[in-house]
Design a protein around this motif. Structure first.
Motif, mmCIF file in Angstrom:
data_model
loop_
_atom_site.group_PDB
_atom_site.id
_atom_site.type_symbol
_atom_site.label_atom_id
_atom_site.label_comp_id
_atom_site.label_asym_id
_atom_site.label_seq_id
_atom_site.Cartn_x
_atom_site.Cartn_y
_atom_site.Cartn_z
ATOM 1 N N ASP A 68 0.835 -1.208 0.000
ATOM 2 C CA ASP A 68 0.000 0.000 0.000
ATOM 3 C C ASP A 68 0.866 1.254 0.000
ATOM 4 O O ASP A 68 0.611 2.212 -0.749
ATOM 5 C CB ASP A 68 -0.914 0.015 1.234
ATOM 6 C CG ASP A 68 -2.078 -0.965 1.104
ATOM 7 O OD1 ASP A 68 -2.333 -1.420 -0.027
ATOM 8 O OD2 ASP A 68 -2.703 -1.274 2.137
ATOM 9 N N GLU A 69 1.884 1.245 0.850
ATOM 10 C CA GLU A 69 2.750 2.419 0.938
ATOM 11 C C GLU A 69 3.597 2.588 -0.320
ATOM 12 O O GLU A 69 3.912 3.712 -0.714
ATOM 13 C CB GLU A 69 3.641 2.339 2.180
ATOM 14 C CG GLU A 69 2.875 2.312 3.503
ATOM 15 C CD GLU A 69 1.906 3.462 3.651
ATOM 16 O OE1 GLU A 69 2.166 4.552 3.098
ATOM 17 O OE2 GLU A 69 0.871 3.277 4.319
ATOM 18 N N CYS A 70 3.969 1.469 -0.961
ATOM 19 C CA CYS A 70 4.680 1.570 -2.246
ATOM 20 C C CYS A 70 3.831 2.333 -3.260
ATOM 21 O O CYS A 70 4.339 3.139 -4.045
ATOM 22 C CB CYS A 70 4.987 0.166 -2.782
ATOM 23 S SG CYS A 70 6.366 -0.668 -1.967
ATOM 24 N N TRP A 92 1.644 4.626 -2.576
ATOM 25 C CA TRP A 92 1.656 6.054 -2.269
ATOM 26 C C TRP A 92 3.005 6.690 -2.580
ATOM 27 O O TRP A 92 3.067 7.848 -3.015
ATOM 28 C CB TRP A 92 1.311 6.266 -0.795
ATOM 29 C CG TRP A 92 -0.098 5.910 -0.444
ATOM 30 C CD1 TRP A 92 -0.516 4.859 0.319
ATOM 31 C CD2 TRP A 92 -1.283 6.581 -0.864
ATOM 32 N NE1 TRP A 92 -1.879 4.834 0.399
ATOM 33 C CE2 TRP A 92 -2.379 5.884 -0.317
ATOM 34 C CE3 TRP A 92 -1.526 7.712 -1.649
ATOM 35 C CZ2 TRP A 92 -3.699 6.274 -0.527
ATOM 36 C CZ3 TRP A 92 -2.838 8.099 -1.852
ATOM 37 C CH2 TRP A 92 -3.904 7.395 -1.297
ATOM 38 N N VAL A 93 4.088 5.949 -2.335
ATOM 39 C CA VAL A 93 5.425 6.487 -2.621
ATOM 40 C C VAL A 93 5.562 6.800 -4.110
ATOM 41 O O VAL A 93 6.148 7.817 -4.500
ATOM 42 C CB VAL A 93 6.517 5.491 -2.169
ATOM 43 C CG1 VAL A 93 7.882 5.912 -2.701
ATOM 44 C CG2 VAL A 93 6.556 5.399 -0.645
ATOM 45 N N ASN A 153 2.050 9.464 -5.279
ATOM 46 C CA ASN A 153 2.006 10.878 -4.896
ATOM 47 C C ASN A 153 2.847 11.771 -5.801
ATOM 48 O O ASN A 153 2.351 12.783 -6.319
ATOM 49 C CB ASN A 153 2.444 11.034 -3.435
ATOM 50 C CG ASN A 153 1.307 10.731 -2.468
ATOM 51 O OD1 ASN A 153 0.162 11.074 -2.712
ATOM 52 N ND2 ASN A 153 1.621 10.072 -1.368
ATOM 53 N N GLN A 196 -2.770 14.532 9.816
ATOM 54 C CA GLN A 196 -2.577 14.291 8.387
ATOM 55 C C GLN A 196 -3.210 15.395 7.549
ATOM 56 O O GLN A 196 -2.621 15.854 6.561
ATOM 57 C CB GLN A 196 -3.161 12.931 8.018
ATOM 58 C CG GLN A 196 -2.367 11.763 8.589
ATOM 59 C CD GLN A 196 -3.042 10.424 8.355
ATOM 60 O OE1 GLN A 196 -4.202 10.359 7.964
ATOM 61 N NE2 GLN A 196 -2.327 9.344 8.616
ATOM 62 N N SER A 228 -1.070 17.962 5.287
ATOM 63 C CA SER A 228 -1.316 18.028 3.840
ATOM 64 C C SER A 228 -1.580 19.461 3.397
ATOM 65 O O SER A 228 -1.011 19.938 2.398
ATOM 66 C CB SER A 228 -2.515 17.143 3.476
ATOM 67 O OG SER A 228 -2.270 15.796 3.810
ATOM 68 N N ALA A 284 5.370 11.565 -0.386
ATOM 69 C CA ALA A 284 5.986 10.247 -0.542
ATOM 70 C C ALA A 284 6.919 9.928 0.629
ATOM 71 O O ALA A 284 7.079 8.764 1.000
ATOM 72 C CB ALA A 284 6.764 10.184 -1.860
ATOM 73 N N SER A 293 4.889 8.403 3.321
ATOM 74 C CA SER A 293 4.549 7.024 2.985
ATOM 75 C C SER A 293 5.760 6.108 3.130
ATOM 76 O O SER A 293 5.626 4.953 3.521
ATOM 77 C CB SER A 293 4.010 6.957 1.552
ATOM 78 O OG SER A 293 2.838 7.730 1.425
ATOM 79 N N SER A 295 6.093 5.072 6.664
ATOM 80 C CA SER A 295 5.090 4.050 6.990
ATOM 81 C C SER A 295 5.489 2.697 6.414
ATOM 82 O O SER A 295 5.268 1.650 7.036
ATOM 83 C CB SER A 295 3.727 4.462 6.442
ATOM 84 O OG SER A 295 3.279 5.665 7.022
ATOM 85 N N LEU A 296 6.082 2.712 5.231
ATOM 86 C CA LEU A 296 6.547 1.481 4.598
ATOM 87 C C LEU A 296 7.618 0.805 5.457
ATOM 88 O O LEU A 296 7.576 -0.406 5.689
ATOM 89 C CB LEU A 296 7.096 1.803 3.202
ATOM 90 C CG LEU A 296 7.532 0.640 2.315
ATOM 91 C CD1 LEU A 296 7.398 1.042 0.847
ATOM 92 C CD2 LEU A 296 8.989 0.243 2.578
#
Length: 249
Positions: free
Chosen positions: A43-45, A47-48, A51, A184, A188, A209, A212, A215-216
């Motif tokens: 999931d975080e990949c 967003w990285v 974004n 968040q 943002s 990113a 994210s 988080s990854l």
């Protein structure tokens, strides 16, 4: 603002994906935790990568960004929904495999649910007794008082008495997620405003990113270990780490 209400119609992709992992791994807690952490990494990949790509495309052309995003959503949804080999079986499929009618299968499921309810109550009793024991010990009570507290907890569960859903645990989770959502949103808005003022709006996605990416890394670390620490202790520890990180930021 006009589009946001329609987001309620978006299927819960994350929950659907996690249910597939749970079904495939058949209740193996260690493997399930690692699988869900791996899902978090993927999931975080997204967003990285997504974004920076989204912010760059939006600066080039709003129509291009919207069209590309829509195409990715449609393709991803079709890929997910057409992957039937990992999809949990429906009641109709399970009844057909067992040679039963749907009505007969529902009756069988009723017996199964009753057994699961009894098992769930036993686990609930065990958890309540353990919580009462730990709480009494933390308050410095004697061995006799600890034992009495444990017996009272077991009796309350057996009698059907339980705490309201609005217990300390749920309230803590609600307050935590409210705070994280506020952070968040504020982050943002601040990032976009700062980048716009600096005439570098196209780079906002790269800043997002970075969030994210952290988080990854967290998902990788969390999923790499089979945790023996109780879940509530992990929750408060991670909350303390997140609070320290926000304070430093």
């Amino acid at each position: 603002f006009c589009i946001v209400p329609f987001m309620a119609a978006i299927p819960p992709w994350g929950a659907m994906s996690r249910q597939r992992w749970t079904t495939l791994l058949k209740g193996d807690a260690e493997k399930t935790n690692r699988a869900l952490s791996l899902s978090g990494v993927f999931d975080e990949c997204m967003w990285v990568i997504g974004n920076p790509l989204a912010s760059t495309l939006a600066v080039i052309s709003g129509l291009l960004a919207f069209s590309f995003t829509g195409m990715c959503v449609v393709i991803g949804a079709l890929m997910f929904l057409t992957e039937l080999s990992t999809e949990p079986k429906s009641q109709t499929q399970l009844a057909r495999e067992a040679g039963l009618t749907r009505k007969q299968y529902r009756m069988t499921r009723k017996e199964y649910r009753e057994r699961e309810a009894a098992r769930s109550k036993a686990l609930q009793t065990e958890a309540a007794v353990e919580y009462a024991r730990d709480k009494a010990r933390a308050e410095g009570k004697t061995a006799a008082e600890v034992k009495a507290a444990m017996q009272k907890a077991a009796t309350d569960i057996a009698a059907g008495r339980k705490e309201s859903i609005w217990g300390p645990g749920l309230i803590a989770v609600c307050v935590t997620w409210f705070g994280l959502g506020a952070f968040q949103s504020a982050a943002s808005i601040s990032i976009v405003a700062f980048a716009t003022e600096a005439h570098m709006k196209q780079y906002t996605g790269f800043v997002f990113a970075c969030f994210s990416l952290s988080s990854l890394i967290g998902a990788l670390v969390y999923g790499a270990k089979n945790w023996k620490i109780p879940l509530w202790k992990r929750f408060y520890f991670c909350l303390a780490v997140a609070s320290a990180r926000l304070r430093r930021g």
